[in-house]
Design a protein around this motif. Structure first.
Motif, PDB file in Angstrom:
ATOM      1  N   VAL A 145      35.769  41.069 -10.552  1.00  0.00           N
ATOM      2  CA  VAL A 145      34.721  42.088 -10.469  1.00  0.00           C
ATOM      3  C   VAL A 145      33.440  41.479  -9.929  1.00  0.00           C
ATOM      4  O   VAL A 145      32.845  41.978  -8.969  1.00  0.00           O
ATOM      5  CB  VAL A 145      34.464  42.698 -11.864  1.00  0.00           C
TER       6      VAL A 145
ATOM      7  N   TYR B 247      40.253  47.192 -16.532  1.00  0.00           N
ATOM      8  CA  TYR B 247      39.829  46.832 -15.171  1.00  0.00           C
ATOM      9  C   TYR B 247      40.685  47.542 -14.117  1.00  0.00           C
ATOM     10  O   TYR B 247      40.803  47.066 -12.995  1.00  0.00           O
ATOM     11  CB  TYR B 247      39.927  45.312 -14.983  1.00  0.00           C
TER      12      TYR B 247
ATOM     13  N   VAL C  17      39.540  47.968 -10.566  1.00  0.00           N
ATOM     14  CA  VAL C  17      39.616  46.826  -9.642  1.00  0.00           C
ATOM     15  C   VAL C  17      40.946  46.864  -8.895  1.00  0.00           C
ATOM     16  O   VAL C  17      40.997  46.704  -7.674  1.00  0.00           O
ATOM     17  CB  VAL C  17      39.502  45.485 -10.408  1.00  0.00           C
TER      18      VAL C  17
END
Lengths: 462, 462
Positions: B442, B303, B306
Motif C-alpha cells: 500500500v 487489503y 490492493v
C-alpha cells in the motif's frame, strides 16, 4: 545434576581458592566440575584448573565438547597440556586433536610418550564419523589358552588403563579376534577352566569403516556395553563403548531434526562462529523452496481472472496452503521417524500408507466442513464455500499421502529420508493445493452459473 | 543385524522344523531371533516358538515391543506363558502386564511364584514413565561390613538373576543406600579389605517418581551403566540400566519430533488401531492453526482493494508465506533441540538469539534480492518488486526471531518447548508476513504514485 545455586556458590568458593572448595571439588563427579567450569569466564579458567590435578582435569575435559576443551587447554602452559593428555584415553585425545590446527596437534603429538605416538598416528587417519574414529584402543585382551584365574589377573593388571574391563576380548598372537567373555561370566566360572572352553566364539563386531550411527544401533540393539572394532582380516583394532554410542545417537537425532526442518549440516553446532556460518546451513532449502513456491505464484497468475471476478477467493489461499503444509509435515515426521527407528518395515508398510491416507481423508472432511461453514458465514457465497470445503478435503488427503510417499521414495533410492525436509514437502503440497482449489473454484462457479441461468430460464419460462 | 536373505532362509528352515535350523537358532542372539519371529505370520508363530526353550523365548520377547510380545503370548497355552514369565526380569514382566487387560494380568500374576508376586504387585503401582516404572528389582546388594572377598562371592552367587553385577550397591539392614562399588574396583582391591573402607559414599541416585527422561539423562551425563532408584527415605528400591536409558532417549526423541510437527500424543505408536486414533493425534494443531490462518485470510480481506487494483500482488502471497514459515521452523528446530540437549544455556542464550536474528536478516536480504529480481522480470512493476523484496527481508528477520523466542518463552513458563510446534510458528509467521507485505505494498504504491504525479507536474512545468 547440580542445583543452580550450588554451582554459583561453588564457582565463588573456587575462585577464592578456599580450602572448603578444594574439599568439595575432590568429591565431585567430573561431569559436575565441568558444569562449574562452564560458568567461569574464559580468563579465570586457568585459576580454577590450578586447584585440580592433571588426571582430574583430564576427566573433566572428557565431559566437555572437544571444541570447548581445546579453548580451555589454550590457557595452559604446554607442559601442563602434555601432562593432561597423558591422562586421557586415546579416543578423547583424538577428538581434541581433530579440533586443533594440524600443526598444533602434530607438535603436541610429538611430545607424547613413544607408545602413544604410534597409536595416535594411526587413529588420526580414521574418518571421524566411523567406528575407527569413535573407538578407543584401551581395552583388555586375553588369550584362549589362559585359565580363568590368569584372565582375572590380566583384568586386574591391564584394567587400570582400559575404558571397560567388563568385556574381555580373546585374541591370538596376531590380534585376530577369536572370542569374547564378560567379566560376569569370568568370575562365575571355575578358576582352573581354560578360556577357550567358556568363551563365546560368534562375537558381534563392527568393521573399522562402518558408519558411527550403525555402530551405535548395534550396541543399542544387542544391549552391549561395548563392541569390538576389527579390520577386514578380523584383527582387533579397538572397542566402542556404550557411553560413546549414546552420544552418537543423540547427535544423529539432532541431525535428523535439523534436516527435517531444512537445515543442512554435517556438524552439530548450536553457536556458529559467524552469521554466514549460521545462514549457510539454512540457505539451500530456502532458495530451492523459494523457486518452488514461485510455481504457486504462477498457478495464481494462471487463475487471476477468478480472483478478479471474486476477490474473496484470495482470502482462503493462506488457510488452505497452511493446513495442507501442516498435515504433510505431520506425515513426514511419522514416516522419517518410523524409518529411523526401524518400526516401519516391508510387512507393515502398506497398512501404514493406507492408514495415513485415510487419516488425511478423515481430517480433510472435518477441516473441510469447518472451513466451508466459516466461509459461508463470512462471505455468504455457497459456490465459494463449496470450493473451499472440497479443496480442503482433497488437499489434506493428497498432502498426507505426499508426506508419506516422498520420504519412503527417498529411502528406496538410498537417500536419507530426513532430507525430504518439511520445507520441501510443504512446497510440493502448496502447489497441489492451489491447483485443486482453483480448478474447483472455476468449475463450481461455472456449474453454479449454469444452474443459475437454468433457474433464470425456468423463471423466464414460468 | 542379519542380512535380509539370511532371515528369509532361516524362517523357512525353522517352519520346516529342520535340525539345521535348531542348531542355527541355538547360536543366534535373541535380538536376531526376534527379527525372524517378526517375519513369521501370526498363526505360525506358535510352531516357531516350539523350537525354543522357555528361557530363550523369554529373552526373545524382551527384545520386542511389549504390545507385540503380548500378541505372541496369546497364541500359547497358559502354563507355557507362566514358564516364560518366570524366566523374564521383573521390569519386562511389568511392561507386558501394562499392555494386557487388567483381569488377564491379575490372573497371570496370581500364578507366579509367591516372592515375585509381592514385588510385581508393588511395581505395578508405579507410573509407567517414571524411574519406578522403568526400574528392575534384580540387582546385587552387599553390606558395608563385608570383605572384598565376601562381596565377590555375593556377586557370583546373586549375580545370576541380576540385570547387572557391574555395580554393587551397599545397603544397611533396612535397605538404606549407603554406598556403591563397581565390580572393576572390587576385583582390583585387596581381598581382605572391608567394603566400607573402599566404597563411594556420595552415590548418584534417582527418586522413584523422577521422570524417565531425567533418569536417562543422568545415566548418559555421568556415563553410568546403571543408576539406583531410592524412595524419599533413601531406601534402595531398584536400578535402571543403561540399555533401558537408551530406549527411553530414543522414545523421547520420537516424541519431540512428533510434537514439533504438531502431533500430540503421549504414546509412541506408528500403526494406530483405527483411522480415528491416527487422526486424533493430529487434529488439535490442525484445527487451532486453521482458525489462526483465518486471521491471514482476514488480513487479505482488509487489503482486498490492493489486490483488486494490482492482482499481481496475490501472486507473491505463497512464496512470502512459505519462506517465512520455513525459516521460522528452522529456528524452532535449532532452539528446541538446543534446549533438549542442554547446549543452550543462560550464558550463550543472548549470543544465540542475536546470531539467529542476524542470520534471518542476512537470509532475508539474499532471498529478498532474488525474489525482487524475479518479480521485476515477471511483472515489470518496480513498486511491486520493491514491496515483495522488502517484505521478504523483514519477514524472514522477524520469522527467525519468532522461531527462537516462542519455544524459549514456553520453556521459561515450564511448558515443553517442543509443544511450540512448526504449525503454530508457521501460523504466527504467516499473519506477520502478510501484514508486512500489504502494509509495504500500500505505502510503496502510494509513494510511487506521489512520485509519479510529481514527475508529471515537473513535466508540465518544464
Amino acid at each position: 545434576m547440580l542445583p543452580k545455586k550450588d554451582i554459583v556458590l561453588l564457582k565463588h568458593l573456587v575462585l577464592n581458592k578456599s580450602e572448603e572448595a578444594q574439599k568439595i571439588l575432590a568429591n565431585l563427579h567430573p561431569a559436575d566440575i565441568a558444569e562449574i567450569l562452564d560458568e567461569i569466564k574464559n580468563g579465570n579458567k586457568k585459576q580454577f584448573l590450578q586447584m585440580l590435578s592433571s588426571s582430574k582435569i583430564a576427566e573433566v575435559l572428557e565431559e566437555l565438547d572437544p571444541s570447548e576443551s581445546v579453548e580451555i587447554l589454550e590457557e595452559l602452559p604446554e607442559e601442563e597440556i602434555v601432562k593432561i593428555l597423558e591422562n586421557m584415553s586415546v579416543d578423547e585425545i583424538i577428538d581434541l586433536f581433530q579440533e586443533m590446527p594440524t600443526t598444533q596437534a602434530e607438535h603436541l603429538l610429538a611430545k607424547l610418550p613413544k607408545e602413544d605416538y604410534e597409536e595416535l598416528k594411526e587413529l588420526l587417519k580414521m574418518a571421524e564419523d566411523t567406528a575407527g574414529g569413535l573407538m578407543t584402543t584401551d581395552y583388555v585382551y586375553i588369550f584362549a589358552d589362559e585359565t580363568v584365574n590368569q584372565a582375572i589377573e590380566d583384568a586386574r593388571k591391564f584394567g587400570q588403563e582400559a575404558e571397560t574391563i567388563y568385556y574381555l576380548y580373546v585374541v591370538d598372537n596376531k590380534k585376530h579376534l577369536q572370542g569374547v567373555l564378560s567379566l560376569r561370566e569370568l568370575i562365575a566360572a571355575p578358576r582352573d577352566k581354560k578360556i577357550k572352553d567358556i568363551m563365546h566364539t560368534n562375537v558381534i563386531s563392527v568393521k573399522v569403516d562402518d558408519d558411527q550411527e550403525e555402530v551405535a544401533k548395534i550396541i543399542s540393539r544387542y544391549g552391549l556395553l561395548a563392541v569390538p572394532v576389527v579390520d577386514d582380516n578380523n584383527r582387533l583394532l579397538g572397542i566402542v563403548t556404550v557411553d560413546d554410542a549414546m552420544e552418537v545417537l543423540e547427535a544423529e537425532n539432532t541431525e535428523d531434526i535439523h534436516k527435517m526442518a531444512g537445515i543442512t549440516t554435517e556438524e552439530d553446532v548450536l553457536l556458529n562462529s559467524s552469521v554466514w556460518e549460521a545462514s549457510k546451513r539454512r540457505i539451500f532449502w530456502l532458495i530451492v523452496c523459494l523457486f518452488g513456491d514461485m510455481i504457486s505464484g504462477k498457478v495464481i497468475d494462471g487463475y487471476s481472472s477468478v480472483i478478479q471476478s471474486v476477490v474473496a477467493v484470495a482470502f482462503f489461499i493462506p488457510v488452505l496452503m497452511a493446513t495442507g503444509g501442516n498435515i504433510g509435515t505431520q506425515s513426514l515426521a511419522l514416516t522419517v521417524r518410523g524409518i529411523a527407528t526401524e518400526e516401519l518395515n516391508k510387512k507393515n508398510l502398506f497398512k501404514f500408507i493406507l492408514g495415513e491416507t485415510l487419516a488425511g481423508l478423515q481430517l480433510g472432511i472435518i477441516c473441510g466442513a469447518i472451513i466451508s461453514l466459516v466461509a459461508y458465514t463470512w462471505q455468504q457465497d455457497i459456490k465459494l464455500s463449496a470450493a473451499v470445503g472440497l479443496a480442503m478435503c482433497f488437499s489434506l488427503t493428497v498432502a498426507s499421502l505426499v508426506g508419506v510417499l516422498i520420504p519412503l521414495l527417498f529411502n528406496l533410492m538410498s537417500i536419507d529420508p530426513a532430507v525430504a525436509s518439511g520445507p520441501f514437502i510443504t512446497t510440493v503440497v502448496d502447489i497441489i493445493t492451489l491447483l485443486i482449489y482453483f480448478t474447483l473454484s472455476v468449475n463450481l462457479i461455472e456449474i453454479f452459473n449454469v444452474q443459475n441461468s437454468i433457474v433464470q430460464q425456468i423463471g423466464v419460462i414460468v
